[in-house]
Design a protein around this motif. Structure first.
Motif, PDB file in Angstrom:
ATOM      1  N   MET A   1       0.837  -1.201   0.000  1.00 24.62           N
ATOM      2  CA  MET A   1       0.000   0.000   0.000  1.00 24.62           C
ATOM      3  C   MET A   1       0.870   1.249   0.000  1.00 24.62           C
ATOM      4  N   LEU A   2       0.357   2.288  -0.644  1.00 24.65           N
ATOM      5  CA  LEU A   2       1.000   3.593  -0.657  1.00 24.65           C
ATOM      6  C   LEU A   2       0.227   4.547   0.252  1.00 24.65           C
ATOM      7  N   ILE A   3       0.951   5.416   0.942  1.00 27.67           N
ATOM      8  CA  ILE A   3       0.322   6.468   1.742  1.00 27.67           C
ATOM      9  C   ILE A   3       0.729   7.818   1.173  1.00 27.67           C
ATOM     10  N   ALA A   4      -0.250   8.664   0.898  1.00 28.74           N
ATOM     11  CA  ALA A   4       0.003  10.033   0.464  1.00 28.74           C
ATOM     12  C   ALA A   4      -0.324  10.984   1.610  1.00 28.74           C
ATOM     13  N   TYR A   5       0.606  11.841   1.946  1.00 31.96           N
ATOM     14  CA  TYR A   5       0.416  12.880   2.959  1.00 31.96           C
ATOM     15  C   TYR A   5       0.275  14.217   2.233  1.00 31.96           C
ATOM     16  N   LEU A   6      -0.835  14.911   2.459  1.00 27.99           N
ATOM     17  CA  LEU A   6      -1.141  16.113   1.688  1.00 27.99           C
ATOM     18  C   LEU A   6      -1.495  17.294   2.566  1.00 27.99           C
ATOM     19  N   ASP A   7      -1.267  18.476   2.010  1.00 37.48           N
ATOM     20  CA  ASP A   7      -1.739  19.722   2.596  1.00 37.48           C
ATOM     21  C   ASP A   7      -2.014  20.693   1.449  1.00 37.48           C
ATOM     22  N   ARG A 139      -5.443  11.834  -9.853  1.00 35.15           N
ATOM     23  CA  ARG A 139      -4.047  11.673 -10.252  1.00 35.15           C
ATOM     24  C   ARG A 139      -3.293  10.742  -9.313  1.00 35.15           C
ATOM     25  N   LEU A 140      -3.587  10.813  -8.029  1.00 33.50           N
ATOM     26  CA  LEU A 140      -2.947   9.889  -7.099  1.00 33.50           C
ATOM     27  C   LEU A 140      -3.409   8.450  -7.337  1.00 33.50           C
ATOM     28  N   CYS A 141      -4.673   8.284  -7.664  1.00 28.90           N
ATOM     29  CA  CYS A 141      -5.169   6.939  -7.981  1.00 28.90           C
ATOM     30  C   CYS A 141      -4.507   6.395  -9.245  1.00 28.90           C
ATOM     31  N   ARG A 142      -4.298   7.260 -10.224  1.00 29.34           N
ATOM     32  CA  ARG A 142      -3.613   6.841 -11.444  1.00 29.34           C
ATOM     33  C   ARG A 142      -2.181   6.413 -11.130  1.00 29.34           C
ATOM     34  N   ALA A 144      -1.094   5.238  -8.236  1.00 28.65           N
ATOM     35  CA  ALA A 144      -1.165   3.969  -7.516  1.00 28.65           C
ATOM     36  C   ALA A 144      -1.458   2.811  -8.454  1.00 28.65           C
ATOM     37  N   ASP A 145      -2.326   3.034  -9.433  1.00 25.63           N
ATOM     38  CA  ASP A 145      -2.660   1.968 -10.374  1.00 25.63           C
ATOM     39  C   ASP A 145      -1.453   1.594 -11.221  1.00 25.63           C
ATOM     40  N   ASN A 146      -0.690   2.596 -11.641  1.00 26.32           N
ATOM     41  CA  ASN A 146       0.525   2.314 -12.414  1.00 26.32           C
ATOM     42  C   ASN A 146       1.546   1.547 -11.581  1.00 26.32           C
ATOM     43  N   ALA A 147       1.518   1.775 -10.259  1.00 31.04           N
ATOM     44  CA  ALA A 147       2.422   1.041  -9.358  1.00 31.04           C
ATOM     45  C   ALA A 147       1.838  -0.289  -8.918  1.00 31.04           C
ATOM     46  N   ASP A 148       0.600  -0.596  -9.366  1.00 29.57           N
ATOM     47  CA  ASP A 148      -0.103  -1.815  -8.990  1.00 29.57           C
ATOM     48  C   ASP A 148      -0.208  -1.926  -7.468  1.00 29.57           C
ATOM     49  N   ASP A 149      -0.671  -0.843  -6.833  1.00 27.62           N
ATOM     50  CA  ASP A 149      -0.748  -0.804  -5.379  1.00 27.62           C
ATOM     51  C   ASP A 149      -2.009  -0.056  -4.953  1.00 27.62           C
ATOM     52  N   ASP A 150      -2.413  -0.269  -3.707  1.00 27.02           N
ATOM     53  CA  ASP A 150      -3.546   0.459  -3.142  1.00 27.02           C
ATOM     54  C   ASP A 150      -3.071   1.758  -2.514  1.00 27.02           C
ATOM     55  N   LEU A 151      -4.020   2.633  -2.197  1.00 30.35           N
ATOM     56  CA  LEU A 151      -3.683   3.995  -1.789  1.00 30.35           C
ATOM     57  C   LEU A 151      -4.527   4.442  -0.605  1.00 30.35           C
ATOM     58  N   LEU A 152      -3.863   5.096   0.336  1.00 32.91           N
ATOM     59  CA  LEU A 152      -4.525   5.768   1.447  1.00 32.91           C
ATOM     60  C   LEU A 152      -4.015   7.199   1.483  1.00 32.91           C
ATOM     61  N   ILE A 153      -4.938   8.167   1.609  1.00 34.78           N
ATOM     62  CA  ILE A 153      -4.566   9.585   1.635  1.00 34.78           C
ATOM     63  C   ILE A 153      -4.824  10.151   3.018  1.00 34.78           C
ATOM     64  N   LEU A 154      -3.801  10.795   3.599  1.00 35.46           N
ATOM     65  CA  LEU A 154      -3.909  11.488   4.878  1.00 35.46           C
ATOM     66  C   LEU A 154      -3.709  12.977   4.640  1.00 35.46           C
ATOM     67  N   ARG A 179     -13.682   4.900 -13.707  1.00 37.35           N
ATOM     68  CA  ARG A 179     -12.312   4.612 -14.124  1.00 37.35           C
ATOM     69  C   ARG A 179     -11.742   3.536 -13.213  1.00 37.35           C
ATOM     70  N   PRO A 180     -11.057   2.537 -13.775  1.00 38.71           N
ATOM     71  CA  PRO A 180     -10.583   1.404 -12.959  1.00 38.71           C
ATOM     72  C   PRO A 180      -9.605   1.814 -11.871  1.00 38.71           C
ATOM     73  N   GLU A 181      -8.821   2.876 -12.085  1.00 40.46           N
ATOM     74  CA  GLU A 181      -7.840   3.269 -11.067  1.00 40.46           C
ATOM     75  C   GLU A 181      -8.486   3.773  -9.782  1.00 40.46           C
ATOM     76  N   MET A 182      -9.770   4.174  -9.858  1.00 43.46           N
ATOM     77  CA  MET A 182     -10.426   4.682  -8.656  1.00 43.46           C
ATOM     78  C   MET A 182     -10.618   3.587  -7.603  1.00 43.46           C
ATOM     79  N   LYS A 183     -10.516   2.327  -8.011  1.00 43.26           N
ATOM     80  CA  LYS A 183     -10.627   1.228  -7.053  1.00 43.26           C
ATOM     81  C   LYS A 183      -9.389   1.107  -6.173  1.00 43.26           C
ATOM     82  N   ARG A 184      -8.343   1.835  -6.509  1.00 43.38           N
ATOM     83  CA  ARG A 184      -7.095   1.748  -5.738  1.00 43.38           C
ATOM     84  C   ARG A 184      -7.194   2.458  -4.387  1.00 43.38           C
ATOM     85  N   ILE A 185      -8.021   3.484  -4.284  1.00 42.70           N
ATOM     86  CA  ILE A 185      -8.106   4.235  -3.047  1.00 42.70           C
ATOM     87  C   ILE A 185      -9.029   3.502  -2.068  1.00 42.70           C
ATOM     88  N   VAL A 186      -8.556   3.264  -0.843  1.00 41.46           N
ATOM     89  CA  VAL A 186      -9.297   2.420   0.096  1.00 41.46           C
ATOM     90  C   VAL A 186     -10.322   3.209   0.903  1.00 41.46           C
TER      91      VAL A 186
END
Length: 297
Positions: A1-7, A139-142, A144-154, A179-186
Motif C-alpha cells: 500500500m502507498l500512503i500520500a500525505y497532503l496539505d 491523479r494519485l489513484c492513477r 497507484a494503479d501504475n504502481a499496482d498498489d492500493d492507496l490511502l490519503i492522509l 475509471r478502474p484506477e479509482m478502485k485503488r483508493i481504500v
C-alpha cells in the motif's frame, strides 16, 4: 500500500493581481505533499522528527507541549529564514534524499484561479477546494494503479463540519467516477491534526516550498526567486509523472518544471481595464475547465 500525505498550497481566496490591496496573495490553489510505501512511512517520520529536533531544539524544549511542537512551513520557507539559516536548506534536501531512498515521491496538483472577486468569478472557496481535491485524488489513484498498489490519503485536519461535507462529496466522486484506477483508493482522505503527525508536518513544509516556487513562476517580480535557485537541482526527478499545475494563461507546468529558473509568468489577455481582463480571464478559465471535464490531462 502507498500512503500520500497532503496539505494545501497557494491560497484559497480570490486573486486579481499581485499588489492588490485585498486580492493579491497567490494565483494558485492546490494540494501537495509526498507518497511513500506504507512499510517506509514510519522510518521517514522518524527521520523528520530527528531533523526537526536538531534544527529547533531550543524552541521544542521551551514549549509547554514539546511532543506537539511544530514549525509551520510558511515560517520554515520564509525569505528571512532561508537567508539567515542555511542549515534549513541542507536539512530539507537531506529529507528529500531520504524520501527518494525509501521509494517515495513528491506530488502536487494546483489550479490557476479565475481572476476577480467572488462576485466576478462565481467560484467560492468550497468549489475551488472540491475541484482541486477531486483532480488530486484522480491523479494519485492513477499513480497507484501504475504502481499496482492500493492507496490511502492522509490530510491536515479541517473543521468538523467542513470535513463531513467534504468527505461525503469525495466518497460520491470516488464511487461514481467510471475509471478502474479509482478502485485503488481504500477510503476518502482521512484528516489528522498536524501537531500529532510528522508526515503531515513534512507535507506542510513541501506545500510551503511549492507555494513559493509557483508564486515565482506566475507573478512578475516575485520575491521568491530563491526557491528555484536553491532547490532546482535537488527537485529533479522527485515528482510523480502526475504532478501538474493546470493553467489557463498558458501551457501547464509538469513535474519539476515548477522549479525552473525562467519563470512562466501569467500575462494579461489583451484587455486594458481590470474589469475587461476579469471577463476575458473567466471565459478562458471556464473553457479550460470544460476541456478538463471531457478528460484532458
Amino acid at each position: 500500500m502507498l500512503i500520500a500525505y497532503l496539505d494545501e498550497f497557494g491560497h484559497i481566496g480570490p486573486y486579481i493581481e499581485d499588489g492588490h490591496p485585498r486580492f493579491g496573495q497567490h494565483p494558485i490553489f492546490g494540494y501537495s505533499g509526498f507518497i511513500v510505501p506504507v512499510q517506509h512511512a514510519r522510518a521517514l517520520g522518524a527521520e523528520f522528527k530527528r531533523v526537526k529536533t536538531a534544527l529547533f531544539k531550543t524552541e521544542i524544549e521551551q514549549s509547554p507541549v514539546p511532543a506537539q511542537w511544530e514549525r509551520k512551513g510558511s515560517e520554515y520557507f520564509s525569505t528571512g529564514s532561508i537567508s539567515k539559516r542555511p542549515e534549513q536548506l541542507r536539512a530539507f534536501r537531506g529529507l528529500m534524499r531520504r524520501l527518494h531512498s525509501l521509494g517515495g515521491s513528491l506530488f502536487y496538483y494546483g489550479d490557476e484561479k479565475a481572476r476577480g472577486t467572488l462576485k466576478q468569478t462565481g467560484r467560492d472557496s468550497n468549489t475551488i477546494t472540491l475541484d482541486a481535491l477531486r483532480e488530486t485524488i484522480n491523479r494519485l489513484c492513477r499513480y497507484a494503479d501504475n504502481a499496482d498498489d492500493d492507496l490511502l490519503i492522509l490530510m491536515d485536519a479541517i473543521t468538523d463540519k467542513s470535513r463531513r461535507e467534504l468527505v461525503a462529496k469525495l466518497y460520491a466522486h470516488i464511487y461514481s467516477r467510471p475509471r478502474p484506477e479509482m478502485k485503488r483508493i481504500v477510503e476518502a482522505p482521512l484528516h489528522i491534526e498536524s501537531e500529532l503527525n510528522s508526515g503531515i508536518q513534512l507535507a506542510d513544509w513541501i506545500c510551503a516550498l511549492l507555494t513559493r516556487a509557483s508564486h515565482f513562476q506566475m507573478v512578475k517580480d516575485s520575491t521568491f526567486a530563491w526557491a528555484p535557485e536553491h532547490f532546482r537541482d535537488s527537485m529533479q526527478g522527485m515528482f510523480t509523472y502526475e504532478s501538474k499545475l493546470h493553467l489557463w494563461s498558458g501551457p501547464p507546468l509538469h513535474h519539476s518544471e515548477v522549479f525552473k529558473t525562467k519563470p512562466h509568468h501569467s500575462h494579461p489577455l489583451g484587455a486594458n481595464s481590470i474589469g475587461d481582463r476579469v471577463t476575458n480571464m473567466r471565459a478562458v478559465y471556464e473553457a479550460a475547465m470544460r476541456q478538463r471535464q471531457l478528460g484532458a490531462t
